[in-house]
Write a protein that holds these residues in place. Structure first.
Motif, PDB file in Angstrom:
ATOM      1  N   ILE A   1      14.767  31.604  65.362  1.00 50.25           N
ATOM      2  CA  ILE A   1      14.514  31.403  63.935  1.00 50.25           C
ATOM      3  C   ILE A   1      13.259  32.205  63.572  1.00 50.25           C
ATOM      4  CG2 ILE A   1      13.775  29.676  62.240  1.00 50.25           C
ATOM      5  CD1 ILE A   1      16.419  28.832  62.899  1.00 50.25           C
ATOM      6  N   PRO A   2      13.313  33.010  62.502  1.00 52.41           N
ATOM      7  CA  PRO A   2      12.129  33.805  62.134  1.00 52.41           C
ATOM      8  C   PRO A   2      10.884  32.937  61.943  1.00 52.41           C
ATOM      9  CG  PRO A   2      14.017  34.490  60.823  1.00 52.41           C
ATOM     10  CD  PRO A   2      14.434  33.246  61.564  1.00 52.41           C
ATOM     11  N   TYR A   3       9.739  33.489  62.303  1.00 51.18           N
ATOM     12  CA  TYR A   3       8.466  32.780  62.163  1.00 51.18           C
ATOM     13  C   TYR A   3       8.234  32.305  60.732  1.00 51.18           C
ATOM     14  CZ  TYR A   3       3.420  32.204  61.721  1.00 51.18           C
ATOM     15  OH  TYR A   3       2.184  31.720  61.433  1.00 51.18           O
TER      16      TYR A   3
ATOM     17  N   PHE B   1      10.235  31.054  58.682  1.00 56.92           N
ATOM     18  CA  PHE B   1      10.911  29.793  58.381  1.00 56.92           C
ATOM     19  C   PHE B   1      10.059  28.646  58.902  1.00 56.92           C
ATOM     20  CE2 PHE B   1      14.549  32.324  57.627  1.00 56.92           C
ATOM     21  CZ  PHE B   1      15.432  31.552  56.891  1.00 56.92           C
ATOM     22  N   ASP B   2      10.060  27.542  58.188  1.00 55.37           N
ATOM     23  CA  ASP B   2       9.144  26.488  58.634  1.00 55.37           C
ATOM     24  C   ASP B   2       9.649  25.739  59.862  1.00 55.37           C
ATOM     25  OD1 ASP B   2      11.004  24.930  57.421  1.00 55.37           O
ATOM     26  OD2 ASP B   2       9.712  24.226  55.822  1.00 55.37           O
ATOM     27  N   SER B   3      10.834  26.059  60.348  1.00 59.56           N
ATOM     28  CA  SER B   3      11.322  25.390  61.554  1.00 59.56           C
ATOM     29  C   SER B   3      11.425  26.360  62.722  1.00 59.56           C
ATOM     30  CB  SER B   3      12.684  24.774  61.272  1.00 59.56           C
ATOM     31  OG  SER B   3      13.587  25.810  60.973  1.00 59.56           O
ATOM     32  N   SER B   4      10.622  27.412  62.704  1.00 63.12           N
ATOM     33  CA  SER B   4      10.743  28.442  63.734  1.00 63.12           C
ATOM     34  C   SER B   4      10.323  27.948  65.117  1.00 63.12           C
ATOM     35  CB  SER B   4       9.885  29.649  63.368  1.00 63.12           C
ATOM     36  OG  SER B   4       9.931  30.597  64.418  1.00 63.12           O
ATOM     37  N   ASP B   5      11.051  28.424  66.118  1.00 60.18           N
ATOM     38  CA  ASP B   5      10.709  28.166  67.514  1.00 60.18           C
ATOM     39  C   ASP B   5       9.755  29.234  68.063  1.00 60.18           C
ATOM     40  OD1 ASP B   5      12.689  30.110  67.177  1.00 60.18           O
ATOM     41  OD2 ASP B   5      13.572  29.758  69.133  1.00 60.18           O
TER      42      ASP B   5
END
Lengths: 162, 162, 162, 162
Positions: free
Chosen positions: C108-110, C112-116
């Motif tokens: 998940i892109p950085y 996005f607030d749910s990024s890994d």
């Protein structure tokens, strides 16, 4: 007083498919955004479409119009993709004279941490409560009459025509 | 049209001091929030105080009132802690008759990822543009006349008195 | 001790183009992520590519290999798209015997607030400090030898072959 | 291989009480953080305490030690407030010789959008997998032997003593 919310999709609801690496539409995030905003308004959310507004057809607009007519509430918020938001507003304005209809959208999906969606939703719900009957676009903290607004394709900003 | 924004502090602007492990006030985040919301309204932000509203004194309220009187804009937004927001509204309402003044706050600091601040700011800026002259509280997507609202201390929710 | 970081792009660095409504590559966010993690390691970041790993060519891999050879540090982290990360690891493993090289990416892109991404960067920097010389894939909190891992295309999960 | 995780509280798990306007401890967010990191390690989380480490007593430390002894896993991660993390490490180091124990914390609560918690958890889980038996502090992307680290009270940074 209840505000009717019709969801039609748009950037608001774009999600990231972590397997395919692309943006896609799954379901609406409107309830989630209202919850974060601690919104205590009575709202009634109905999802009509969850799609990109560039793919919105005449048939889709007809369904939005019919739902606006049918609903008993006279304050309506429509979440919509920004690219063809003004076209939909025009279709509604031709027939809807006795309701306040506010169309809004987002430039950045809600799932991004820098989204403008929650700000737009806040201002649009306020406009739906206070503006006289008519069809409006609400973006960037401003409201525009449906026939006095264009989206500047280069800046992404909504602006008055005259 | 320009909207005047007076910052007085409140939960909106609470930050986390990572050395001391406590919440504190440093500076306002209003500009940052407006930028995230892609707000294109003309606003003029002036910081009067950055403090907890429980520590707001009569002197502080006098300064807020004087600034409201002095400013040439007739649309004013005041960011304020929620605990004594209604007291400040009362002070303003006694003297201010020819301006629209909207007080708003946040239940959760902006720096938390679940803050209601950006939603409240969106709706409050819309109310400042559309409501008639008067003093209002804007919270939870709703607006209240200054003399018809209380903060429910148990739920944190603002509600009408009658 | 300094850890060399080579940026090659991948989901980590995907951003959202709010005018066009698509994902794109602009610049790397690695420094920003390290800052959020309050990382105090000495790192030296060099951007080699900022692209989707599906578009990574033999030429690109040659440049990554040459940079790994040339750098004086023996602990190297490479940020890379997950789709062809293992291919690049293979190219490196053929020639690099005396350095610890860890490839990592994000689902998940950085932005996005749910990024890994930040989790992966944390574990990968730790693996780079502690694993013996060799070429490794670091994803999902785990590390894999370059020749004992595949990306499960259906689940997006990295798993051991045997 | 399973990694045992003991939760004892600390800044990691501080939440904001929106009614009282203060920080408090409710429950741990460790599972949530691991989910965001798409962590696929086998972990077994046990909550021992959820409190500020300044309030950690000898009794609390005894319970942490007993749990470390009792657990069959030889890789242990302990989430802990940073203020007295080193004290707890010392208690453990006196008795625990045949396990890898990594203590970590956060400078900023996970619920803040700029938290270092997820980065620290990523690197700490990696250290727990790769470091030899011993007791370690993992902060800022680095690891420290329990008897060679101090928290710099002015900068909040962990640093080697010698």
């Amino acid at each position: 007083m209840t505000i009717k919310i019709f969801v039609t999709g748009g950037t608001f609801d774009k999600e990231y498919d972590e397997i395919k690496g692309i943006l896609f539409f799954n379901k609406t995030h409107l309830s989630e955004i209202l919850k974060m905003g601690r919104c205590k308004l009575k709202v009634d959310i109905k999802t009509l479409r969850v799609k990109d507004s560039l793919e919105m057809t005449d048939e889709d607009r007809k369904i939005i119009l019919e739902n606006c007519k049918k609903t008993k509430e006279d304050k309506i918020l429509i979440s919509h993709g920004t690219d063809t938001m003004i076209e939909t507003a025009k279709v509604l304005a031709n027939s809807m004279k006795d309701k306040t209809i506010v169309l809004t959208g987002a430039m950045i999906p809600y799932k991004f941490d820098s989204s403008d969606g929650i700000f737009n939703l806040g201002s649009s719900l306020a406009f739906a409560q206070t503006l006289p009957y008519g069809v409006y676009i609400s973006m960037n903290g401003k409201y525009f009459n449906w026939d006095n607004v264009r989206k500047n394709k280069e800046t992404g900003k909504f602006e008055e025509i005259k």
